[in-house]
Design an enzyme around this catalytic site. Structure first.
Site, PDB file in Angstrom:
ATOM      1  N   VAL A  77       0.817  -1.220   0.000  1.00  0.00           N
ATOM      2  CA  VAL A  77       0.000   0.000   0.000  1.00  0.00           C
ATOM      3  C   VAL A  77       0.845   1.262   0.000  1.00  0.00           C
ATOM      4  O   VAL A  77       0.321   2.376  -0.043  1.00  0.00           O
ATOM      5  CB  VAL A  77      -0.973   0.012   1.212  1.00  0.00           C
ATOM      6  CG1 VAL A  77      -1.981  -1.104   1.096  1.00  0.00           C
ATOM      7  CG2 VAL A  77      -0.206  -0.097   2.540  1.00  0.00           C
ATOM      8  N   SER A  80       5.311   2.762  -0.643  1.00  0.00           N
ATOM      9  CA  SER A  80       6.741   2.488  -0.752  1.00  0.00           C
ATOM     10  C   SER A  80       7.486   3.795  -0.879  1.00  0.00           C
ATOM     11  O   SER A  80       6.907   4.838  -1.182  1.00  0.00           O
ATOM     12  CB  SER A  80       7.042   1.598  -1.967  1.00  0.00           C
ATOM     13  OG  SER A  80       6.709   2.254  -3.166  1.00  0.00           O
ATOM     14  N   GLY A  81       8.775   3.736  -0.631  1.00  0.00           N
ATOM     15  CA  GLY A  81       9.612   4.933  -0.741  1.00  0.00           C
ATOM     16  C   GLY A  81      11.013   4.610  -0.308  1.00  0.00           C
ATOM     17  O   GLY A  81      11.407   3.445  -0.224  1.00  0.00           O
ATOM     18  N   VAL A 100       5.331  -0.515   2.758  1.00  0.00           N
ATOM     19  CA  VAL A 100       4.238  -0.736   3.705  1.00  0.00           C
ATOM     20  C   VAL A 100       3.264  -1.724   3.077  1.00  0.00           C
ATOM     21  O   VAL A 100       2.847  -1.554   1.932  1.00  0.00           O
ATOM     22  CB  VAL A 100       3.505   0.570   4.056  1.00  0.00           C
ATOM     23  CG1 VAL A 100       2.344   0.287   5.022  1.00  0.00           C
ATOM     24  CG2 VAL A 100       4.457   1.581   4.683  1.00  0.00           C
ATOM     25  N   LYS A 112       5.114  -1.835   8.320  1.00  0.00           N
ATOM     26  CA  LYS A 112       6.074  -0.902   7.731  1.00  0.00           C
ATOM     27  C   LYS A 112       7.465  -1.526   7.832  1.00  0.00           C
ATOM     28  O   LYS A 112       8.012  -1.674   8.925  1.00  0.00           O
ATOM     29  CB  LYS A 112       6.030   0.441   8.461  1.00  0.00           C
ATOM     30  CG  LYS A 112       6.998   1.484   7.931  1.00  0.00           C
ATOM     31  CD  LYS A 112       6.813   2.794   8.701  1.00  0.00           C
ATOM     32  CE  LYS A 112       7.737   3.878   8.178  1.00  0.00           C
ATOM     33  NZ  LYS A 112       7.534   5.166   8.909  1.00  0.00           N
ATOM     34  N   ASP A 122       7.120  16.750  11.941  1.00  0.00           N
ATOM     35  CA  ASP A 122       6.813  16.498  10.525  1.00  0.00           C
ATOM     36  C   ASP A 122       5.299  16.512  10.320  1.00  0.00           C
ATOM     37  O   ASP A 122       4.745  15.662   9.616  1.00  0.00           O
ATOM     38  CB  ASP A 122       7.406  15.171  10.073  1.00  0.00           C
ATOM     39  CG  ASP A 122       7.537  15.086   8.549  1.00  0.00           C
ATOM     40  OD1 ASP A 122       7.456  16.140   7.891  1.00  0.00           O
ATOM     41  OD2 ASP A 122       7.720  13.977   8.026  1.00  0.00           O
TER      42      ASP A 122
END
Length: 435
Positions: A23, A25-26, A31, A46, A141
């Protein structure tokens, strides 16, 4: 029998069943959504790509910050992820939030949510941050993509990769200086003082971010939408803030008070910003005037989101959309095409990025603007590393090494799409398709 701490509970692949659905990504990793065999509900896992210590820190912060307005952590995952069954992975097992984030909600609605829902989200975010501050934590953040939504559109704070123990809470103890030196987060939500090299993190950082968040939730827009990092860093230190012209303060009861709170929160002097207890006094009072309409507002949004083939569109006026006039960002200009072109697949786009890596390192400018548009695909700590680099070439190298390479085809395709929009001539000169 004593209850087991959430942070000591180990959850292996054998405890999970069904398909592992990616669901997100990076640069941080991936995830997944998957079902727990015993609990009989879906969880989010995660997985971090590299730094195991980083995920343990984030999980510990989430455990300390356990409350109804913070994403819940269930334990630590360790095992192999099907169908790849690669080497043993480690990560955090969290509750799965079905409705995405405030950012995805705004995108789906092409503007702000109904006024009562916007106020409830603002109230719940303030409750969450206030709880963090009571535990001597600073989120650092806070932005729409880090406010997740459950099935009933209640808000919970997420992504604690940048959270730090508050300097002010520690009375500037020298023994704790190392924990407060790294400052990051989306630059559009960062206070002016955070751009200084010697800045130490305090609670007023979150207060400033909350002021920008309030503006975003009311207008449905991204602040400084077309401005790059250098311009934002310069102008907000000179006193620029998001425009209030699109907000008609007479259109809804309490809107004037909310705008006044925004301005107090984003004051250039951190000592003049209100505490979150003071913010809650204002938000709770304004929300109470509209709370009776919250059920209808939520039902209206859920009905639209669940409608078959529901497309993002400019919201139609209704008795709940009090502040939507001229609020939704519009993009009526379409890219012109020189004759017919074929539609590139995600694999083709990823291959273009890989094949032209050296040229992209040298020729892509305004890297932080691209990073910002990639959003959650770039992990918050990776964002800080890229931000610290002095040249666009070095920023591009970090982006490729930490995000594009690990994110695979999906992230590279997203990067290509941003390039073709913002750097069309570069893409064309390298043989790319401007579809």
């Amino acid at each position: 029998m004593a209850l087991q701490s959430r942070m000591t509970e180990q959850i292996g692949a054998e405890s999970l069943e069904g398909e592992w659905e990616k669901v997100g990504s990076g640069g941080f990793g991936r995830v997944y959504k998957v079902r727990h065999k015993t609990w009989k509900f879906e969880v989010a896992i995660k997985l971090l790509q590299d730094d195991v210590g980083s995920f343990k820190k984030e999980a510990n912060i989430m455990d300390v910050a356990f409350c109804p307005y913070v994403l819940r952590v269930f334990g630590i995952f360790e095992g192999r992820v099907p169908p790849e069954n690669m080497s043993v992975q480690k990560g955090i097992v969290m509750e799965f939030m079905r409705r995405g984030s405030v950012q995805t909600l705004q995108t789906s609605l092409s503007g702000p949510p109904p006024w009562p829902l916007a106020l409830r989200l603002a109230h719940e975010v303030a409750l969450g941050v206030n709880f963090l501050h009571s535990k001597e934590l600073v989120h650092s953040d806070l932005k729409p993509s880090n406010v997740l939504l459950d099935c009933d559109l209640h808000a919970k704070l997420a992504d604690f990769g940048l959270s730090r123990v508050s300097t002010s809470a520690l009375n500037n103890s020298n023994s704790n200086r190392e924990a407060t030196e790294e400052v990051g987060g989306s630059y559009k939500y960062m206070p002016p003082e955070a751009f200084e090299v010697s800045y130490e993190l305090v609670r007023a950082f979150d207060t400033y971010s909350y002021g920008i968040f309030l503006w975003s939730i009311v207008t449905g827009k991204e602040p400084y939408e077309t401005a790059n990092y250098s311009l934002v860093a310069l102008r907000i230190r000179e006193g620029d803030r998001p425009s209030l012209e699109a907000i008609d303060q007479e259109k809804a009861e309490g809107l004037k008070e909310l705008v006044d709170l925004m301005k107090e929160c984003w004051d250039g002097n951190p000592d003049k910003r209100p505490t979150f207890k003071c913010c809650l006094d204002v938000i709770k009072d304004v929300y109470s005037k509209h709370e009776r309409a919250i059920r209808d507002a939520v039902n209206e949004v859920l009905t639209r989101l669940d409608s078959p083939g529901f497309p993002p569109r400019t919201p139609e006026p209704s008795r709940f959309h009090d502040v939507m006039d001229n609020a939704a960002p519009q993009n009526s200009q379409q890219e012109s095409l020189d004759g017919p072109t074929k539609r590139m697949s995600a694999t083709d786009k990823a291959k273009f990025v890989d094949d032209n890596k050296a040229a992209l390192f040298q020729r892509v400018s305004e890297v932080m603007a691209i990073v910002d548009k990639l959003g959650d695909m770039v992990h918050s700590e990776t964002y800080s590393v890229i931000l610290s680099k002095q040249t666009s070439q070095d920023q591009m190298r970090e982006l490729f090494q930490r995000t594009l390479r690990s994110g695979g085809v999906v992230v590279k395709a997203a990067f290509y799409d941003i390039l073709k929009k913002d750097h069309a001539s570069l893409v064309k000169s390298l043989g790319g398709e401007l579809e």
